[in-house]
Design a protein around this motif. Structure first.
Motif, short mmCIF file in Angstrom:
data_model
loop_
_atom_site.label_atom_id
_atom_site.label_comp_id
_atom_site.label_asym_id
_atom_site.label_seq_id
_atom_site.Cartn_x
_atom_site.Cartn_y
_atom_site.Cartn_z
N VAL A 21 -22.24 -6.18 -0.30
CA VAL A 21 -21.56 -4.89 -0.42
C VAL A 21 -20.10 -5.00 -0.03
CG1 VAL A 21 -21.54 -2.48 0.34
CG2 VAL A 21 -23.73 -3.65 -0.05
N GLY A 22 -19.80 -5.81 0.97
CA GLY A 22 -18.41 -5.97 1.38
C GLY A 22 -17.54 -6.53 0.27
N GLN A 23 -18.04 -7.54 -0.43
CA GLN A 23 -17.29 -8.12 -1.54
C GLN A 23 -17.14 -7.12 -2.68
OE1 GLN A 23 -15.62 -11.28 -2.08
NE2 GLN A 23 -14.94 -9.82 -3.61
N ILE A 24 -18.20 -6.38 -2.95
CA ILE A 24 -18.15 -5.38 -4.04
C ILE A 24 -17.10 -4.32 -3.72
CG2 ILE A 24 -19.47 -3.62 -5.28
CD1 ILE A 24 -21.97 -5.38 -4.81
N GLU A 25 -17.03 -3.90 -2.47
CA GLU A 25 -16.02 -2.92 -2.07
C GLU A 25 -14.62 -3.50 -2.22
OE1 GLU A 25 -15.06 0.16 1.60
OE2 GLU A 25 -16.20 -1.68 2.00
N ARG A 26 -14.46 -4.78 -1.88
CA ARG A 26 -13.14 -5.40 -2.04
C ARG A 26 -12.71 -5.41 -3.50
NH1 ARG A 26 -15.05 -8.48 2.35
NH2 ARG A 26 -16.01 -10.08 1.03
N TRP A 27 -13.66 -5.58 -4.42
CA TRP A 27 -13.31 -5.53 -5.84
C TRP A 27 -12.74 -4.16 -6.20
CZ3 TRP A 27 -18.69 -7.85 -7.29
CH2 TRP A 27 -18.64 -9.25 -7.14
N ALA A 28 -13.35 -3.12 -5.65
CA ALA A 28 -12.85 -1.76 -5.93
C ALA A 28 -11.40 -1.62 -5.48
CB ALA A 28 -13.75 -0.73 -5.24
N ILE A 29 -11.11 -2.13 -4.29
CA ILE A 29 -9.74 -2.04 -3.76
C ILE A 29 -8.78 -2.88 -4.61
CG2 ILE A 29 -8.29 -2.62 -1.77
CD1 ILE A 29 -10.83 -2.12 -0.02
N GLU A 30 -9.18 -4.10 -4.94
CA GLU A 30 -8.31 -5.00 -5.71
C GLU A 30 -8.02 -4.43 -7.10
OE1 GLU A 30 -10.41 -8.65 -5.78
OE2 GLU A 30 -10.21 -9.04 -3.63
N ILE A 31 -9.02 -3.90 -7.75
CA ILE A 31 -8.84 -3.38 -9.11
C ILE A 31 -7.90 -2.18 -9.08
CG2 ILE A 31 -10.01 -2.16 -11.01
CD1 ILE A 31 -12.43 -4.03 -10.49
N ARG A 32 -8.07 -1.30 -8.10
CA ARG A 32 -7.20 -0.12 -8.02
C ARG A 32 -5.77 -0.55 -7.69
NH1 ARG A 32 -10.31 4.17 -8.69
NH2 ARG A 32 -12.40 4.25 -7.76
N LYS A 33 -5.60 -1.50 -6.78
CA LYS A 33 -4.25 -1.94 -6.42
C LYS A 33 -3.55 -2.58 -7.63
CE LYS A 33 -4.53 -2.78 -1.44
NZ LYS A 33 -4.47 -3.84 -0.37
N ALA A 34 -4.33 -3.32 -8.43
CA ALA A 34 -3.74 -3.96 -9.60
C ALA A 34 -3.41 -2.95 -10.69
CB ALA A 34 -4.73 -5.00 -10.15
N TRP A 35 -4.18 -1.85 -10.74
CA TRP A 35 -3.97 -0.86 -11.80
C TRP A 35 -2.87 0.14 -11.46
CZ3 TRP A 35 -6.16 -0.44 -16.63
CH2 TRP A 35 -5.94 0.77 -17.33
N TYR A 36 -2.89 0.64 -10.24
CA TYR A 36 -1.93 1.66 -9.87
C TYR A 36 -0.58 1.02 -9.53
CZ TYR A 36 -6.08 4.64 -9.37
OH TYR A 36 -7.22 5.34 -9.58
N PRO A 37 0.51 1.64 -9.95
CA PRO A 37 1.84 1.07 -9.69
C PRO A 37 2.21 1.13 -8.20
CG PRO A 37 2.01 3.28 -10.67
CD PRO A 37 0.57 2.90 -10.71
#
Length: 359
Positions: free
Chosen positions: A343-359
């Motif tokens: 779950v910790g890794q899956i949550e990190r994906w959520a953070i990484e994807i949003r950081k990469a998408w949002y300016p």
């Protein structure tokens, strides 16, 4: 604020878009519709504001898109629909954003799939059994009445109250009841014409709102009047009949008429399409236990379509399902999959994807 699927496409918010359902499974026929399923990301202001939208779907739910946060949370629960997206056949992928490559199956697939796939399939088996019972044991359209569950004690036996009243030329409306001490749902039954003081009015056996009231009516009985009989009201049986009646009527109203007619036509007494997907899920569960991933495009297409066509006896399918469930239990007992998703890794994906998408 609401979003439509057109909004997602117009503003390029879709991260993954796939053809799903029967076409992805290879179980489609010429009559099959094209379903789609995918993942999107919210614009930054909606994500941080008060209008978070976690899912967008069409009215018939044949096109469903999960917001990336919800999608990852469902993956963390080994949700079957979301895992199927993870392993979508390449020719079924309409669009896939490179950000989706961050999501790695080895951190997701786990022993939770035993419950999410096989447990859901077992629930469908129970539904199939319930449908089988409804088809072969239809509930009368006549509303159950309390008097149907009343019996009069006569010597060493009981007879239905309706029959007893008819044999004695009596009507329920002229009856009066008083509770018998120490006898659950037992009553002394009096009849108005027996009163020597002239005509009296009793409350009858039941109120006039039969079907709503679930108990008898008691009456004031003139002093010295003798009962005609002893009556027993099986209140539990009446409640059960009333519940079954309303459940059956609700099922008639809500059932999928097209699939129900198909069930009647093949004569097997079960929802064949439902059982086809039940066995698909069972086989996918076994594949996950053995290999760590499900086969979305089904190698057992012919057999599954034969189930959908109603070519197997209901009892045989139930026996086969029990056997496959046992095989799944054995498979997961030996499986080298992780116990739970990371779950910790899956949550990190959520953070990484949003950081990469949002300016």
């Amino acid at each position: 604020m609401s979003l439509s699927i057109d909004d997602l496409k117009c503003h390029n918010l879709i991260l993954l878009d796939t053809i799903s359902g029967s076409k992805a499974y290879g179980l489609d026929t010429p009559e099959s519709d094209t379903d789609t399923r995918g993942v999107f990301i919210l614009p930054q202001e909606l994500f941080f504001g008060f209008h978070y939208v976690d899912q967008v779907n069409s009215e018939r739910n044949d096109h469903v898109y999960y917001e990336v946060g919800k999608y990852l949370k469902l993956l963390a629960k080994n949700n079957p629909a979301c895992i199927e997206l993870l392993f979508a056949p390449q020719d079924m992928v309409i669009f896939r954003h490179p950000l989706m490559d961050r999501i790695k199956p080895e951190f997701i697939m786990s022993h939770l799939c035993r419950e999410s796939f096989a447990g859901y399939a077992l629930m469908q088996v129970k539904r199939a059994r319930g449908l089988n019972k409804k088809i072969f044991n239809p509930v009368s359209t006549d509303l159950p009445l309390p008097i149907d569950c009343c019996h009069v004690i006569q010597a060493d036996k009981t007879i239905p109250a309706k029959q007893w009243l008819s044999e004695h030329d009596m009507v329920a409306e002229y009856c009066g009841l008083t509770a018998l001490p120490h006898v659950r749902d037992g009553y002394a039954l009096f009849y108005a014409d027996d009163c020597e003081l002239g005509q009296v009015r009793f409350n009858g056996l039941f109120r006039s709102d039969q079907g709503k009231s679930q108990d008898v009516c008691l009456s004031s009985i003139p002093k010295g009047m003798l009962p005609r009989a002893w009556l027993v009201f099986n209140k539990d049986e009446y409640s059960r009949r009333l519940r079954d009646y309303h459940e059956y009527r609700n099922w008639e109203q809500s059932r999928n008429q097209e699939r129900y007619q198909g069930t009647l036509e093949h004569g097997g007494g079960y929802d064949a399409k439902n059982l086809m997907h039940t066995f698909r899920l069972l086989r996918m569960a076994k594949e996950i236990a053995d290999t760590g991933r499900p086969q979305i495009r089904r190698p057992d297409r012919d057999e599954l379509l034969a189930i959908k066509a109603g070519r197997f006896a209901y009892e045989d399918l139930m026996a086969q399902a029990a056997s496959e469930l046992e095989s799944i239990e054995e498979g997961f007992a030996l499986s080298k999959l992780q116990v739970e998703p990371d779950v910790g890794q899956i949550e990190r994906w959520a953070i990484e994807i949003r950081k990469a998408w949002y300016p």
